[in-house]
Design a protein around this motif. Structure first.
Motif, PDB file in Angstrom:
ATOM      1  N   SER A  71      10.496   7.305  -7.754  1.00 22.90           N
ATOM      2  CA  SER A  71      10.353   5.941  -7.242  1.00 22.90           C
ATOM      3  C   SER A  71      10.893   5.827  -5.815  1.00 22.90           C
ATOM      4  O   SER A  71      10.261   5.223  -4.940  1.00 22.90           O
ATOM      5  CB  SER A  71      11.083   4.963  -8.161  1.00 22.90           C
ATOM      6  N   ILE A  72      12.037   6.432  -5.566  1.00 21.27           N
ATOM      7  CA  ILE A  72      12.628   6.416  -4.218  1.00 21.27           C
ATOM      8  C   ILE A  72      11.712   7.165  -3.245  1.00 21.27           C
ATOM      9  O   ILE A  72      11.435   6.691  -2.143  1.00 21.27           O
ATOM     10  CB  ILE A  72      14.048   7.017  -4.231  1.00 21.27           C
ATOM     11  N   ALA A  73      11.227   8.336  -3.651  1.00 20.66           N
ATOM     12  CA  ALA A  73      10.361   9.139  -2.781  1.00 20.66           C
ATOM     13  C   ALA A  73       9.064   8.403  -2.456  1.00 20.66           C
ATOM     14  O   ALA A  73       8.632   8.371  -1.299  1.00 20.66           O
ATOM     15  CB  ALA A  73      10.060  10.487  -3.445  1.00 20.66           C
ATOM     16  N   ILE A  74       8.446   7.782  -3.451  1.00 24.62           N
ATOM     17  CA  ILE A  74       7.196   7.059  -3.229  1.00 24.62           C
ATOM     18  C   ILE A  74       7.423   5.861  -2.314  1.00 24.62           C
ATOM     19  O   ILE A  74       6.600   5.575  -1.440  1.00 24.62           O
ATOM     20  CB  ILE A  74       6.554   6.644  -4.571  1.00 24.62           C
ATOM     21  N   THR A  75       8.544   5.189  -2.473  1.00 21.85           N
ATOM     22  CA  THR A  75       8.871   4.061  -1.592  1.00 21.85           C
ATOM     23  C   THR A  75       9.012   4.540  -0.148  1.00 21.85           C
ATOM     24  O   THR A  75       8.539   3.892   0.786  1.00 21.85           O
ATOM     25  CB  THR A  75      10.159   3.357  -2.060  1.00 21.85           C
ATOM     26  N   LEU A  76       9.646   5.681   0.054  1.00 18.68           N
ATOM     27  CA  LEU A  76       9.782   6.253   1.403  1.00 18.68           C
ATOM     28  C   LEU A  76       8.425   6.611   1.995  1.00 18.68           C
ATOM     29  O   LEU A  76       8.152   6.327   3.160  1.00 18.68           O
ATOM     30  CB  LEU A  76      10.666   7.502   1.375  1.00 18.68           C
ATOM     31  N   VAL A  77       7.576   7.230   1.191  1.00 18.36           N
ATOM     32  CA  VAL A  77       6.236   7.591   1.650  1.00 18.36           C
ATOM     33  C   VAL A  77       5.476   6.325   2.036  1.00 18.36           C
ATOM     34  O   VAL A  77       4.809   6.276   3.075  1.00 18.36           O
ATOM     35  CB  VAL A  77       5.483   8.393   0.556  1.00 18.36           C
ATOM     36  N   ARG A  78       5.588   5.284   1.214  1.00 19.81           N
ATOM     37  CA  ARG A  78       4.923   3.999   1.492  1.00 19.81           C
ATOM     38  C   ARG A  78       5.378   3.435   2.834  1.00 19.81           C
ATOM     39  O   ARG A  78       4.562   3.085   3.687  1.00 19.81           O
ATOM     40  CB  ARG A  78       5.226   3.018   0.361  1.00 19.81           C
ATOM     41  N   LYS A  79       6.684   3.364   3.017  1.00 23.87           N
ATOM     42  CA  LYS A  79       7.216   2.809   4.264  1.00 23.87           C
ATOM     43  C   LYS A  79       6.787   3.652   5.459  1.00 23.87           C
ATOM     44  O   LYS A  79       6.356   3.105   6.476  1.00 23.87           O
ATOM     45  CB  LYS A  79       8.749   2.717   4.206  1.00 23.87           C
ATOM     46  N   HIS A  80       6.885   4.955   5.333  1.00 27.09           N
ATOM     47  CA  HIS A  80       6.528   5.857   6.429  1.00 27.09           C
ATOM     48  C   HIS A  80       5.077   5.639   6.857  1.00 27.09           C
ATOM     49  O   HIS A  80       4.785   5.483   8.045  1.00 27.09           O
ATOM     50  CB  HIS A  80       6.742   7.311   5.994  1.00 27.09           C
ATOM     51  N   ARG A  81       4.194   5.621   5.901  1.00 24.08           N
ATOM     52  CA  ARG A  81       2.765   5.516   6.217  1.00 24.08           C
ATOM     53  C   ARG A  81       2.399   4.128   6.748  1.00 24.08           C
ATOM     54  O   ARG A  81       1.536   4.006   7.625  1.00 24.08           O
ATOM     55  CB  ARG A  81       1.940   5.924   5.002  1.00 24.08           C
ATOM     56  N   LEU A  82       3.042   3.087   6.222  1.00 23.46           N
ATOM     57  CA  LEU A  82       2.805   1.741   6.768  1.00 23.46           C
ATOM     58  C   LEU A  82       3.278   1.667   8.214  1.00 23.46           C
ATOM     59  O   LEU A  82       2.595   1.082   9.069  1.00 23.46           O
ATOM     60  CB  LEU A  82       3.502   0.673   5.925  1.00 23.46           C
ATOM     61  N   TRP A  83       4.441   2.243   8.499  1.00 27.24           N
ATOM     62  CA  TRP A  83       4.940   2.243   9.881  1.00 27.24           C
ATOM     63  C   TRP A  83       3.992   2.998  10.798  1.00 27.24           C
ATOM     64  O   TRP A  83       3.770   2.602  11.945  1.00 27.24           O
ATOM     65  CB  TRP A  83       6.352   2.805   9.961  1.00 27.24           C
ATOM     66  N   GLU A  84       3.415   4.099  10.313  1.00 26.59           N
ATOM     67  CA  GLU A  84       2.464   4.831  11.145  1.00 26.59           C
ATOM     68  C   GLU A  84       1.252   3.965  11.500  1.00 26.59           C
ATOM     69  O   GLU A  84       0.802   3.958  12.648  1.00 26.59           O
ATOM     70  CB  GLU A  84       2.009   6.118  10.445  1.00 26.59           C
ATOM     71  N   VAL A  85       0.747   3.234  10.517  1.00 23.41           N
ATOM     72  CA  VAL A  85      -0.388   2.336  10.783  1.00 23.41           C
ATOM     73  C   VAL A  85       0.013   1.292  11.816  1.00 23.41           C
ATOM     74  O   VAL A  85      -0.709   1.045  12.788  1.00 23.41           O
ATOM     75  CB  VAL A  85      -0.868   1.650   9.479  1.00 23.41           C
ATOM     76  N   PHE A  86       1.164   0.671  11.632  1.00 24.35           N
ATOM     77  CA  PHE A  86       1.638  -0.363  12.555  1.00 24.35           C
ATOM     78  C   PHE A  86       1.781   0.190  13.974  1.00 24.35           C
ATOM     79  O   PHE A  86       1.324  -0.430  14.940  1.00 24.35           O
ATOM     80  CB  PHE A  86       2.982  -0.912  12.066  1.00 24.35           C
ATOM     81  N   LEU A  87       2.413   1.335  14.088  1.00 27.27           N
ATOM     82  CA  LEU A  87       2.650   1.924  15.407  1.00 27.27           C
ATOM     83  C   LEU A  87       1.350   2.241  16.138  1.00 27.27           C
ATOM     84  O   LEU A  87       1.247   2.026  17.350  1.00 27.27           O
ATOM     85  CB  LEU A  87       3.511   3.187  15.271  1.00 27.27           C
ATOM     86  N   MET A  88       0.360   2.706  15.416  1.00 30.99           N
ATOM     87  CA  MET A  88      -0.927   3.028  16.063  1.00 30.99           C
ATOM     88  C   MET A  88      -1.745   1.768  16.341  1.00 30.99           C
ATOM     89  O   MET A  88      -2.217   1.573  17.452  1.00 30.99           O
ATOM     90  CB  MET A  88      -1.742   3.978  15.194  1.00 30.99           C
TER      91      MET A  88
END
Length: 159
Positions: A71-88
């Motif tokens: 659950s912790i790992a999936i939450t991190l992956v979620r946040k990471h990928r959302l931030w990548e979308v936002f940044l681009m």
């Protein structure tokens, strides 16, 4: 999210990502390579993660994430990928710049911020690299993909 250190989060995410490509159990050597650290350091961290109920670990047999660790790992992956979308999309960073910045931003522990970011971005299903973004419940959208070399003659595809 569970109160764990940034280093522990990084280990959990590494174990998750390795298990996606190599399966379970994840070997210490693969973790050592992914984390760019010594086998001894990995063993010490795995003991800590096991003591905190985040992984199942047996020496020489490998590692799997517990439900809590996953659950912790999936939450991190979620946040990471959302931030990548936002940044681009919103800040116009290039494709090759977003990963290292998202690595830092993924450790912000605000569920409300992540939910608002997801809504602001229109609930994207994939990050700029084409990887699926888990939803708030941890579900991944699967994309049907084939190799370009396997595309039939006169068929179209989206790259």
């Amino acid at each position: 999210m569970e109160s764990v250190s940034i280093t522990e989060e990084n280990y959990l995410k590494a174990i998750f990502k390795i298990s996606e490509t190599e399966g379970n159990p994840v070997r210490n050597k693969a973790i050592s390579e992914a984390m760019e650290t010594t086998a001894a350091s990995v063993t010490d961290m795995l003991r800590r993660l096991k003591d905190n109920g985040l992984i199942h670990y047996e020496s020489r047999k490998g590692v799997t994430l517990t439900k809590k660790g996953s659950s912790i790992a999936i939450t991190l992956v979620r946040k990471h990928r959302l931030w990548e979308v936002f940044l681009m999309e919103k800040l116009h960073f290039s494709w090759d710049e977003v990963h290292s910045i998202a690595e830092e931003l993924e450790h912000i522990n605000s569920e409300e911020l992540v939910n608002r970011l997801d809504k602001f971005l229109g609930h994207p299903k994939f990050d700029p690299h084409g990887d699926p973004i888990p939803d708030a419940e941890g579900n991944f959208t699967q994309r049907q993909q084939i190799l370009l070399s396997e595309l039939e003659v006169n068929k179209s595809a989206v790259l």
